[in-house]
Design a protein around this motif. Structure first.
Motif, PDB file in Angstrom:
ATOM      1  N   GLU A  98       6.764   7.446  -0.643  1.00 43.82           N
ATOM      2  CA  GLU A  98       6.866   8.895  -0.454  1.00 43.82           C
ATOM      3  C   GLU A  98       5.499   9.516  -0.178  1.00 43.82           C
ATOM      4  OE1 GLU A  98       9.032   9.654  -4.040  1.00 43.82           O
ATOM      5  OE2 GLU A  98      10.980   9.322  -3.054  1.00 43.82           O
ATOM      6  N   LYS A  99       4.450   8.993  -0.830  1.00 39.86           N
ATOM      7  CA  LYS A  99       3.084   9.475  -0.541  1.00 39.86           C
ATOM      8  C   LYS A  99       2.681   9.161   0.899  1.00 39.86           C
ATOM      9  CE  LYS A  99       1.466   8.816  -5.272  1.00 39.86           C
ATOM     10  NZ  LYS A  99       0.739   7.891  -6.150  1.00 39.86           N
ATOM     11  N   VAL A 103      10.491   7.322   4.549  1.00 43.65           N
ATOM     12  CA  VAL A 103      11.776   7.750   4.008  1.00 43.65           C
ATOM     13  C   VAL A 103      12.299   6.698   3.029  1.00 43.65           C
ATOM     14  CG1 VAL A 103      14.177   8.324   4.569  1.00 43.65           C
ATOM     15  CG2 VAL A 103      12.320   9.089   6.073  1.00 43.65           C
ATOM     16  N   VAL A 104      12.713   7.163   1.856  1.00 48.10           N
ATOM     17  CA  VAL A 104      13.249   6.291   0.810  1.00 48.10           C
ATOM     18  C   VAL A 104      14.726   6.621   0.609  1.00 48.10           C
ATOM     19  CG1 VAL A 104      13.110   5.641  -1.632  1.00 48.10           C
ATOM     20  CG2 VAL A 104      11.008   6.134  -0.345  1.00 48.10           C
ATOM     21  N   ASP A 105      15.575   5.594   0.667  1.00 50.05           N
ATOM     22  CA  ASP A 105      17.014   5.745   0.451  1.00 50.05           C
ATOM     23  C   ASP A 105      17.391   4.901  -0.763  1.00 50.05           C
ATOM     24  OD1 ASP A 105      19.740   6.135   0.601  1.00 50.05           O
ATOM     25  OD2 ASP A 105      20.010   4.882   2.379  1.00 50.05           O
ATOM     26  N   THR A 114      12.318   3.158   5.021  1.00 48.43           N
ATOM     27  CA  THR A 114      12.184   3.139   6.477  1.00 48.43           C
ATOM     28  C   THR A 114      10.707   3.220   6.828  1.00 48.43           C
ATOM     29  OG1 THR A 114      14.332   4.223   6.730  1.00 48.43           O
ATOM     30  CG2 THR A 114      12.842   4.283   8.623  1.00 48.43           C
ATOM     31  N   THR A 115      10.235   2.237   7.578  1.00 53.08           N
ATOM     32  CA  THR A 115       8.831   2.193   7.976  1.00 53.08           C
ATOM     33  C   THR A 115       8.671   2.781   9.383  1.00 53.08           C
ATOM     34  OG1 THR A 115       8.815   0.072   9.150  1.00 53.08           O
ATOM     35  CG2 THR A 115       8.713  -0.023   6.729  1.00 53.08           C
ATOM     36  N   LYS A 153      -2.161  -3.409   6.281  1.00 55.68           N
ATOM     37  CA  LYS A 153      -2.806  -2.405   5.419  1.00 55.68           C
ATOM     38  C   LYS A 153      -1.765  -1.525   4.736  1.00 55.68           C
ATOM     39  CE  LYS A 153      -6.054   1.435   5.613  1.00 55.68           C
ATOM     40  NZ  LYS A 153      -6.762   2.363   6.479  1.00 55.68           N
ATOM     41  N   ASN A 154      -0.738  -1.113   5.497  1.00 56.01           N
ATOM     42  CA  ASN A 154       0.299  -0.255   4.924  1.00 56.01           C
ATOM     43  C   ASN A 154       1.133  -0.978   3.863  1.00 56.01           C
ATOM     44  OD1 ASN A 154      -0.127   2.273   6.114  1.00 56.01           O
ATOM     45  ND2 ASN A 154       0.969   1.699   7.960  1.00 56.01           N
ATOM     46  N   LEU A 155       1.405  -2.259   4.067  1.00 53.12           N
ATOM     47  CA  LEU A 155       2.141  -3.012   3.047  1.00 53.12           C
ATOM     48  C   LEU A 155       1.329  -3.121   1.761  1.00 53.12           C
ATOM     49  CD1 LEU A 155       3.828  -5.919   5.056  1.00 53.12           C
ATOM     50  CD2 LEU A 155       4.932  -3.903   4.070  1.00 53.12           C
ATOM     51  N   SER A 156       0.013  -3.316   1.891  1.00 56.02           N
ATOM     52  CA  SER A 156      -0.854  -3.366   0.703  1.00 56.02           C
ATOM     53  C   SER A 156      -0.820  -2.040  -0.041  1.00 56.02           C
ATOM     54  CB  SER A 156      -2.292  -3.704   1.106  1.00 56.02           C
ATOM     55  OG  SER A 156      -2.363  -5.011   1.613  1.00 56.02           O
ATOM     56  N   SER A 157      -0.811  -0.929   0.694  1.00 52.07           N
ATOM     57  CA  SER A 157      -0.730   0.390   0.061  1.00 52.07           C
ATOM     58  C   SER A 157       0.628   0.606  -0.588  1.00 52.07           C
ATOM     59  CB  SER A 157      -0.979   1.499   1.095  1.00 52.07           C
ATOM     60  OG  SER A 157      -2.276   1.403   1.626  1.00 52.07           O
ATOM     61  N   LEU A 158       1.683   0.155   0.081  1.00 54.72           N
ATOM     62  CA  LEU A 158       3.036   0.333  -0.432  1.00 54.72           C
ATOM     63  C   LEU A 158       3.231  -0.422  -1.748  1.00 54.72           C
ATOM     64  CD1 LEU A 158       5.938   1.443   0.139  1.00 54.72           C
ATOM     65  CD2 LEU A 158       6.407  -0.758   1.240  1.00 54.72           C
ATOM     66  N   PHE A 159       2.793  -1.671  -1.784  1.00 52.07           N
ATOM     67  CA  PHE A 159       3.008  -2.509  -2.959  1.00 52.07           C
ATOM     68  C   PHE A 159       1.840  -2.476  -3.946  1.00 52.07           C
ATOM     69  CE2 PHE A 159       6.079  -4.219   0.033  1.00 52.07           C
ATOM     70  CZ  PHE A 159       7.182  -4.461  -0.769  1.00 52.07           C
ATOM     71  N   ASN A 160       0.775  -1.774  -3.578  1.00 51.94           N
ATOM     72  CA  ASN A 160      -0.403  -1.638  -4.445  1.00 51.94           C
ATOM     73  C   ASN A 160      -1.092  -2.983  -4.699  1.00 51.94           C
ATOM     74  OD1 ASN A 160      -1.842   0.507  -5.350  1.00 51.94           O
ATOM     75  ND2 ASN A 160      -1.016   0.465  -7.415  1.00 51.94           N
ATOM     76  N   LYS A 161      -0.966  -3.889  -3.731  1.00 55.06           N
ATOM     77  CA  LYS A 161      -1.616  -5.203  -3.799  1.00 55.06           C
ATOM     78  C   LYS A 161      -1.489  -5.847  -2.421  1.00 55.06           C
ATOM     79  CE  LYS A 161       2.561  -7.577  -5.406  1.00 55.06           C
ATOM     80  NZ  LYS A 161       3.210  -8.274  -6.499  1.00 55.06           N
ATOM     81  N   PRO A 162      -2.338  -6.820  -2.123  1.00 53.16           N
ATOM     82  CA  PRO A 162      -2.208  -7.511  -0.826  1.00 53.16           C
ATOM     83  C   PRO A 162      -0.878  -8.264  -0.739  1.00 53.16           C
ATOM     84  CG  PRO A 162      -4.323  -8.002  -1.863  1.00 53.16           C
ATOM     85  CD  PRO A 162      -3.492  -7.295  -2.893  1.00 53.16           C
TER      86      PRO A 162
END
Length: 198
Positions: A98-99, A103-105, A114-115, A153-162
């Motif tokens: 959300e940050k 979109v989160v379902d 949704t990416t 980079k976006n996946l690392s931000s999403l999951f808060n880890k590499p």
């Protein structure tokens, strides 16, 4: 844990056969027949319903900690990848999405994000989505093709880890180019949807 991917495909029967030949089992077949959704699960085989013009919403094949699904489509279309996560992780990942204005379902059984890369990410909190947590069969790596840079980079931000088991490259079509799956019966083969399975 990365455990899953999904395609829409005109090659439903061929895709099922490919994965069965590589040690997977069919856990579910759900299709529309004369306007109604019905199950065509094993012990039914394709000879029992091939001529009935079933439009499959989902066929699910499993092996260990791997769950692959596919459904009837007019063309091959990569839809989503899936991660098995805890309830606490779902909340944190959804907050991060959300940050990022993704979109989160949220659903009862699973959550989809949704990416901007033309595919979705499934967050699955139910361990019954796989057969086993053993290390004999698991997705070790996926190589994705996207039309935009920045997925890693976006996946690392999403999951808060590499997220080291997802590699991306930029190309003309959004798809999975390669899947490294531990415990397959064959190697370096291409599934009916163009995924090189190693």
């Amino acid at each position: 844990m990365l455990f899953h991917y999904h395609f829409w495909t005109p090659y439903v029967e061929e895709t099922e056969k490919f994965y069965i030949e590589n040690g997977f089992r069919v856990s579910q077949r759900l299709g529309k027949h004369y306007g109604e959704f019905k199950l065509f699960n094993p012990p039914l085989i394709w000879d029992d319903f091939r001529e009935k013009n079933v439009i499959f919403r989902i066929i699910e094949v499993r092996k260990g900690a791997v769950n692959i699904t596919f459904g009837s489509g007019k063309k091959v279309l990569f839809d989503h990848i899936g991660f098995l996560v805890t309830e606490g992780e779902i909340s944190e990942i959804c907050g991060n999405a959300e940050k990022m204005n993704w979109v989160v379902d949220r659903g009862d059984r699973r959550t989809f994000i949704t990416t901007p890369y033309n595919f979705r990410i499934e967050l699955q909190g139910n361990i019954d989505a796989i057969d086993s947590l053993n290390n004999e069969s698991k997705i070790e790596k996926l190589k994705l093709v996207t039309k935009l840079q920045g997925l890693d980079k976006n996946l690392s931000s999403l999951f808060n880890k590499p997220i080291d088991n997802i590699i991306s490259e930029v190309g003309d079509e959004v798809t999975i180019k390669e899947a490294v799956i531990k415990g397959l019966l064959s190697s370096n083969i291409i599934d009916p949807n163009g995924v090189r399975v190693i």
